[in-house]
Scaffold this motif. Structure first.
Motif, PDB file in Angstrom:
ATOM      1  N   LEU A 173      -5.304   9.917  -3.497  1.00 38.26           N
ATOM      2  CA  LEU A 173      -6.026   8.957  -4.335  1.00 38.26           C
ATOM      3  C   LEU A 173      -6.697   7.907  -3.454  1.00 38.26           C
ATOM      4  O   LEU A 173      -6.250   7.610  -2.347  1.00 38.26           O
ATOM      5  CB  LEU A 173      -5.071   8.299  -5.321  1.00 38.26           C
ATOM      6  CG  LEU A 173      -4.376   9.256  -6.310  1.00 38.26           C
ATOM      7  CD1 LEU A 173      -3.377   8.505  -7.156  1.00 38.26           C
ATOM      8  CD2 LEU A 173      -5.399   9.956  -7.185  1.00 38.26           C
ATOM      9  N   THR A 174      -7.778   7.374  -3.961  1.00 40.86           N
ATOM     10  CA  THR A 174      -8.525   6.372  -3.188  1.00 40.86           C
ATOM     11  C   THR A 174      -8.685   5.092  -4.000  1.00 40.86           C
ATOM     12  O   THR A 174      -8.463   5.066  -5.205  1.00 40.86           O
ATOM     13  CB  THR A 174      -9.927   6.897  -2.814  1.00 40.86           C
ATOM     14  OG1 THR A 174     -10.636   7.208  -4.006  1.00 40.86           O
ATOM     15  CG2 THR A 174      -9.842   8.131  -1.939  1.00 40.86           C
ATOM     16  N   THR A 175      -9.093   4.069  -3.315  1.00 37.38           N
ATOM     17  CA  THR A 175      -9.398   2.780  -3.939  1.00 37.38           C
ATOM     18  C   THR A 175     -10.605   2.197  -3.219  1.00 37.38           C
ATOM     19  O   THR A 175     -11.054   2.735  -2.206  1.00 37.38           O
ATOM     20  CB  THR A 175      -8.188   1.837  -3.857  1.00 37.38           C
ATOM     21  OG1 THR A 175      -8.465   0.676  -4.613  1.00 37.38           O
ATOM     22  CG2 THR A 175      -7.856   1.475  -2.431  1.00 37.38           C
ATOM     23  N   THR A 176     -11.137   1.111  -3.726  1.00 37.88           N
ATOM     24  CA  THR A 176     -12.269   0.467  -3.062  1.00 37.88           C
ATOM     25  C   THR A 176     -11.804  -0.802  -2.371  1.00 37.88           C
ATOM     26  O   THR A 176     -10.924  -1.503  -2.867  1.00 37.88           O
ATOM     27  CB  THR A 176     -13.387   0.114  -4.068  1.00 37.88           C
ATOM     28  OG1 THR A 176     -12.845  -0.713  -5.085  1.00 37.88           O
ATOM     29  CG2 THR A 176     -13.976   1.367  -4.691  1.00 37.88           C
ATOM     30  N   ALA A 177     -12.386  -1.072  -1.235  1.00 40.16           N
ATOM     31  CA  ALA A 177     -12.084  -2.282  -0.480  1.00 40.16           C
ATOM     32  C   ALA A 177     -13.393  -3.027  -0.235  1.00 40.16           C
ATOM     33  O   ALA A 177     -14.393  -2.426   0.162  1.00 40.16           O
ATOM     34  CB  ALA A 177     -11.426  -1.933   0.845  1.00 40.16           C
ATOM     35  N   PRO A 189      -8.433   5.200   1.452  1.00 38.11           N
ATOM     36  CA  PRO A 189      -7.239   5.798   0.847  1.00 38.11           C
ATOM     37  C   PRO A 189      -6.341   4.730   0.224  1.00 38.11           C
ATOM     38  O   PRO A 189      -6.224   3.623   0.742  1.00 38.11           O
ATOM     39  CB  PRO A 189      -6.527   6.473   2.020  1.00 38.11           C
ATOM     40  CG  PRO A 189      -7.556   6.622   3.080  1.00 38.11           C
ATOM     41  CD  PRO A 189      -8.533   5.508   2.879  1.00 38.11           C
ATOM     42  N   ALA A 190      -5.749   5.059  -0.875  1.00 39.23           N
ATOM     43  CA  ALA A 190      -4.828   4.133  -1.541  1.00 39.23           C
ATOM     44  C   ALA A 190      -3.575   3.952  -0.693  1.00 39.23           C
ATOM     45  O   ALA A 190      -3.265   4.757   0.183  1.00 39.23           O
ATOM     46  CB  ALA A 190      -4.465   4.667  -2.922  1.00 39.23           C
ATOM     47  N   ALA A 191      -2.861   2.898  -0.976  1.00 34.34           N
ATOM     48  CA  ALA A 191      -1.645   2.620  -0.218  1.00 34.34           C
ATOM     49  C   ALA A 191      -0.464   3.425  -0.754  1.00 34.34           C
ATOM     50  O   ALA A 191      -0.424   3.804  -1.919  1.00 34.34           O
ATOM     51  CB  ALA A 191      -1.334   1.128  -0.304  1.00 34.34           C
ATOM     52  N   GLY A 192       0.471   3.694   0.117  1.00 34.34           N
ATOM     53  CA  GLY A 192       1.736   4.318  -0.291  1.00 34.34           C
ATOM     54  C   GLY A 192       1.607   5.774  -0.682  1.00 34.34           C
ATOM     55  O   GLY A 192       0.815   6.539  -0.146  1.00 34.34           O
ATOM     56  N   VAL A 193       2.400   6.153  -1.657  1.00 41.21           N
ATOM     57  CA  VAL A 193       2.468   7.551  -2.109  1.00 41.21           C
ATOM     58  C   VAL A 193       1.140   7.977  -2.730  1.00 41.21           C
ATOM     59  O   VAL A 193       0.726   9.130  -2.596  1.00 41.21           O
ATOM     60  CB  VAL A 193       3.630   7.727  -3.105  1.00 41.21           C
ATOM     61  CG1 VAL A 193       3.650   9.134  -3.675  1.00 41.21           C
ATOM     62  CG2 VAL A 193       4.952   7.397  -2.444  1.00 41.21           C
ATOM     63  N   ALA A 194       0.453   7.050  -3.393  1.00 44.02           N
ATOM     64  CA  ALA A 194      -0.834   7.389  -4.005  1.00 44.02           C
ATOM     65  C   ALA A 194      -1.831   7.862  -2.941  1.00 44.02           C
ATOM     66  O   ALA A 194      -2.574   8.819  -3.148  1.00 44.02           O
ATOM     67  CB  ALA A 194      -1.383   6.191  -4.773  1.00 44.02           C
TER      68      ALA A 194
END
Length: 84
Positions: free
Chosen positions: A45-49, A35-40
């Motif tokens: 919204l997601t991101t890749t790590a 999961p993306a950080a903060g409100v996103a």
């Protein structure tokens, strides 16, 4: 003698020696979706790590012994051939 030696090596490499030995540890990069950080992230919204993990490289003990025996036998045969 040759056939008995090769049969013995095959039997030893087959199942007589169990287990494995770690010969190295290599870094591997793994990527995951988080999961993306903060409100996103709150909105879904997601991101890749990408993380680096250590992966062991292992070999079976029986295979190492069999390979060593075959190399020794090959060296013996080469020695006999050179001395003819």
């Amino acid at each position: 003698m040759k056939n008995e030696l090769i049969a013995g090596i095959a039997a030893l490499g087959g199942s007589s020696l169990g287990g494995s030995i770690t010969i190295a540890t290599v870094p591997i990069a793994t990527t995951s979706t988080v999961p993306a950080a903060g409100v996103a992230g709150w909105l879904g919204l997601t991101t890749t790590a990408t993380t680096i993990v250590a992966a062991p490289v292992t070999l079976p003990v029986a295979g190492i012994v069999a390979a060593g025996a075959l190399l020794t036998y090959g060296g013996y045969q080469a020695y006999k051939f050179v001395n003819k």
